[in-house]
Design a protein around this motif. Structure first.
Motif, PDB file in Angstrom:
ATOM      1  N   UNK A 137      46.913   1.708  46.077  1.00 56.13           N
ATOM      2  CA  UNK A 137      47.274   0.329  45.765  1.00 56.13           C
ATOM      3  C   UNK A 137      46.260  -0.304  44.820  1.00 56.13           C
ATOM      4  N   UNK A 138      45.115   0.362  44.639  1.00 52.06           N
ATOM      5  CA  UNK A 138      44.082  -0.135  43.722  1.00 52.06           C
ATOM      6  C   UNK A 138      43.679   1.008  42.793  1.00 52.06           C
ATOM      7  N   UNK A 139      44.680   1.660  42.248  1.00 56.88           N
ATOM      8  CA  UNK A 139      44.402   2.898  41.514  1.00 56.88           C
ATOM      9  C   UNK A 139      43.537   2.643  40.272  1.00 56.88           C
ATOM     10  N   UNK A 140      42.543   3.490  40.099  1.00 52.69           N
ATOM     11  CA  UNK A 140      41.721   3.465  38.890  1.00 52.69           C
ATOM     12  C   UNK A 140      42.195   4.623  38.008  1.00 52.69           C
ATOM     13  N   UNK A 141      42.852   4.273  36.916  1.00 54.67           N
ATOM     14  CA  UNK A 141      43.475   5.278  36.052  1.00 54.67           C
ATOM     15  C   UNK A 141      42.446   6.101  35.288  1.00 54.67           C
ATOM     16  N   UNK A 142      41.204   5.692  35.338  1.00 52.95           N
ATOM     17  CA  UNK A 142      40.173   6.358  34.545  1.00 52.95           C
ATOM     18  C   UNK A 142      39.396   7.394  35.342  1.00 52.95           C
ATOM     19  N   UNK A 143      39.764   7.510  36.597  1.00 50.14           N
ATOM     20  CA  UNK A 143      39.137   8.523  37.443  1.00 50.14           C
ATOM     21  C   UNK A 143      40.221   9.434  38.008  1.00 50.14           C
ATOM     22  N   UNK A 144      39.778  10.477  38.671  1.00 48.38           N
ATOM     23  CA  UNK A 144      40.750  11.374  39.305  1.00 48.38           C
ATOM     24  C   UNK A 144      41.530  10.596  40.379  1.00 48.38           C
ATOM     25  N   UNK A 145      42.847  10.736  40.364  1.00 46.83           N
ATOM     26  CA  UNK A 145      43.680  10.044  41.361  1.00 46.83           C
ATOM     27  C   UNK A 145      44.096  11.081  42.412  1.00 46.83           C
ATOM     28  N   UNK A 146      43.406  11.029  43.531  1.00 45.42           N
ATOM     29  CA  UNK A 146      43.636  12.083  44.534  1.00 45.42           C
ATOM     30  C   UNK A 146      44.958  11.882  45.278  1.00 45.42           C
ATOM     31  N   UNK A 147      45.323  10.627  45.500  1.00 47.12           N
ATOM     32  CA  UNK A 147      46.555  10.369  46.257  1.00 47.12           C
ATOM     33  C   UNK A 147      47.752  10.367  45.308  1.00 47.12           C
ATOM     34  N   UNK A 148      48.483  11.457  45.332  1.00 51.79           N
ATOM     35  CA  UNK A 148      49.634  11.565  44.432  1.00 51.79           C
ATOM     36  C   UNK A 148      50.462  12.760  44.830  1.00 51.79           C
ATOM     37  N   UNK A 149      51.168  13.312  43.856  1.00 53.53           N
ATOM     38  CA  UNK A 149      52.062  14.439  44.144  1.00 53.53           C
ATOM     39  C   UNK A 149      51.329  15.596  44.823  1.00 53.53           C
ATOM     40  N   UNK A 150      50.102  15.843  44.385  1.00 57.84           N
ATOM     41  CA  UNK A 150      49.361  16.990  44.943  1.00 57.84           C
ATOM     42  C   UNK A 150      49.000  16.771  46.413  1.00 57.84           C
ATOM     43  N   UNK A 151      48.942  15.495  46.824  1.00 53.48           N
ATOM     44  CA  UNK A 151      48.569  15.196  48.217  1.00 53.48           C
ATOM     45  C   UNK A 151      49.763  15.303  49.167  1.00 53.48           C
ATOM     46  N   UNK A 152      50.967  15.438  48.622  1.00 52.24           N
ATOM     47  CA  UNK A 152      52.137  15.547  49.506  1.00 52.24           C
ATOM     48  C   UNK A 152      52.850  16.893  49.360  1.00 52.24           C
ATOM     49  N   UNK A 153      52.139  17.874  48.793  1.00 48.79           N
ATOM     50  CA  UNK A 153      52.681  19.235  48.840  1.00 48.79           C
ATOM     51  C   UNK A 153      52.831  19.961  47.513  1.00 48.79           C
ATOM     52  N   UNK A 154      52.550  19.290  46.392  1.00 45.44           N
ATOM     53  CA  UNK A 154      52.707  19.986  45.111  1.00 45.44           C
ATOM     54  C   UNK A 154      51.373  20.587  44.655  1.00 45.44           C
ATOM     55  N   UNK A 155      51.397  21.888  44.351  1.00 46.31           N
ATOM     56  CA  UNK A 155      50.190  22.534  43.830  1.00 46.31           C
ATOM     57  C   UNK A 155      49.908  22.061  42.412  1.00 46.31           C
TER      58      UNK A 155
END
Ligand code: NG6
Ligand code: CA
Length: 502
Positions: A137-155
């Protein structure tokens, strides 16, 4: 003699053992090709429109085409949510059309379709439109975004955060904005502009496509979008290249993983607004950018399938084609979609379209192809995208499938006509319609009969209950609620039971 009798006996024993051993589940590669706002009549094998989509038609000829295949909702985020979780979207309060800076919608602890594949040894990937939130909810687009597709099952993930009409207008690969120059950081705000930044509203002279409603905020590539954004110049996408770019990434994923089982969710952005196909397709449909974008999508499908052929994977890959919701003509840009539509009927012979509770909102193109395994044909069994989880759980021998998903693998592969008998679809504002045995009940709702902004579309709302017999009246021209009060009452009860199930 004794020896040969022993031989025969041995063979019999082996046959008996083979018959008793449960068949090991088949593990083909699975690809879901998912378009954005493509109507059932936009695909020529559904025989309603006047556009020609030879690529998708060929896939249908080689596979099974469902006449009653459904998305769960008449908008994007909710349908995608259900497809990946096996849960009806309205069970989750946040599953509405999300802004580009919304937090990740799917709980990282939840069972998901990609996790199911991963647990069964598959490599999983998503390429294309995401629209299921990123970050907290406070995403910083300039850093790695850990919470995303990869966090819900996508390699692997190569996505746009939300839609092609929402900021940020950049690609995100495995949680990192692609081509970002850290000295020009990205900032996003959905309420307030950044000082000195042009907008479509104040600077129409900078636009190559003009909005018809909304879409008048930050400008990328001469097109104003929803939301404000600043910075990230080197990372901004070029709409004209988007289809080629996603296709390349989808092919690359397949090629990289050809030696092991893979699951790919290839989510095309067409024909969602802004419709900006590559110049190769400009003018090809005679229907303006909407038609041209569909031809481009059709080309992407055939090119992608060609790659499977070239790699010798077509016999070992189950490919599904569908759309996240029904069609819309003017969805916010002056792109002549209305003026050049001619006799084309994106909604086919159905009523409604995107945002609508009527059937064209959620009844979408729906095709499954698995060469050598699925016998080509047409199925009239009812099946939904929420059932993919159940189908693949069944295929992989897993019990876990998401709360609303049904195990319909025999239907998906054309071995059975026993599809869904009960189903709930979602229209605007979380309003629901209930399907049972070929009938559909739209409970009474307050609210506008037309979408309350610039879109010319019926919501399906009425203060009286509506009942349609879809089997005899697919175009929903005859509301028969008054003639069938008992059916209305029974269906209402069944609907409430499913809706209120915990
Ligand atoms: C609407 C947008 C529409 C589209 C839709 C989401 C306006 C006026 N309209 O709010 O253009 O972006 O949201 O579409 O802003 S979907 O296919 O992703 O659900
Ligand atoms: Ca959509």
């Amino acid at each position: 003699m004794i020896k040969s009798m022993f031989g025969l006996f041995g063979v019999l024993v082996m046959l008996m053992i083979a018959a008793c051993t449960p068949q090991s589940p088949k593990t083909p590669n699975v690809v879901i090709i998912y378009t954005d706002d493509l109507g059932i009549g936009d695909v020529s094998c559904y025989e309603a429109g006047t556009l020609n989509t030879p690529g998708i038609d060929k896939m249908a000829e080689e596979g099974i085409r469902f006449s009653r295949g459904y998305a769960t909702a008449a908008t994007c985020t909710p349908s995608r949510y259900s497809l990946l979780t096996g849960e009806y979207p309205w069970r989750n309060k946040r599953a509405a059309v999300l802004p580009g800076n919304a937090a990740l919608l799917i709980d990282t602890a939840a069972a998901t379709l990609p996790k199911l594949f991963k647990e069964n040894g598959y490599t999983t990937g998503v390429v294309g439109k995401w629209h299921l939130g990123l970050g907290d909810g406070f995403v910083n687009w300039n850093e790695h975004i850990a919470l995303g597709a990869n966090a819900v099952g996508f390699d692997y993930s190569y996505i746009m955060a939300a839609t092609n009409d929402r900021v940020p207008t950049v690609y995100v690969e495995d949680g990192n904005v692609v081509n970002l120059d850290k000295s020009d950081p990205i900032e996003v705000n959905y309420y307030k502009n950044f000082e000195g930044e042009p907008t479509g509203k104040d600077n129409p002279e900078l636009l190559k496509i003009h909005p018809s409603h909304g879409h008048n905020k930050s400008i990328t590539n001469g097109i104003s979008r929803i939301g404000y954004m600043k910075g990230g110049k080197s990372a901004l996408w070029v709409d004209e290249d988007m289809a080629d770019n996603f296709l390349d990434k989808a092919r690359q994923f397949v090629s990289d993983n050809q030696d092991k089982p893979f699951f790919l969710f290839y989510t095309l952005h067409q024909p969602h607004v802004p419709r900006v196909p590559n110049p190769r397709f400009a003018g090809k449909s005679g229907m303006g950018p909407r038609g041209d974008a569909i031809l481009e999508a059709d080309w992407c499908v055939s090119e992608f399938l060609k790659t499977l052929d070239e790699l010798g994977l077509s016999e070992n890959t189950l490919v599904i084609f569908s759309s996240d919701n029904g069609p819309v003509i003017d969805d916010g840009y002056k792109d002549q979609a209305e003026e050049l539509l001619g006799d084309h009927r994106p909604w086919g012979n159905l009523r409604g379209g995107k945002y609508s509770l009527y059937d064209a909102g959620t009844r979408v193109p729906f095709i499954a192809r698995w060469k050598g395994e699925i016998e080509p044909g047409v199925s009239d069994a009812m099946i939904s995208q929420v059932d993919f989880f159940g189908c693949f759980a069944q295929m992989l021998g897993s019990e876990n499938k998401g709360p609303d998903s049904k195990m319909l693998l025999p239907v998906l592969t054309g071995r059975s006509d026993e599809g869904r008998t009960q189903y709930i679809t979602e229209g605007l504002q979380r309003k629901l319609a209930y399907h049972e045995e070929g009938w559909v009940l739209i409970p009474p709702y307050e609210g506008s009969k037309k979408v309350p902004w610039g879109v010319d579309m019926e919501t399906g709302f009425s203060t009286e209950p509506q009942l349609y017999n879809l089997a005899s009246d697919p175009a929903q021209q005859h509301d028969v609620a008054a003639e069938h009060p008992e059916r209305v009452a029974t269906m209402m009860k069944h609907f409430e039971t499913i809706r209120d199930r915990k």
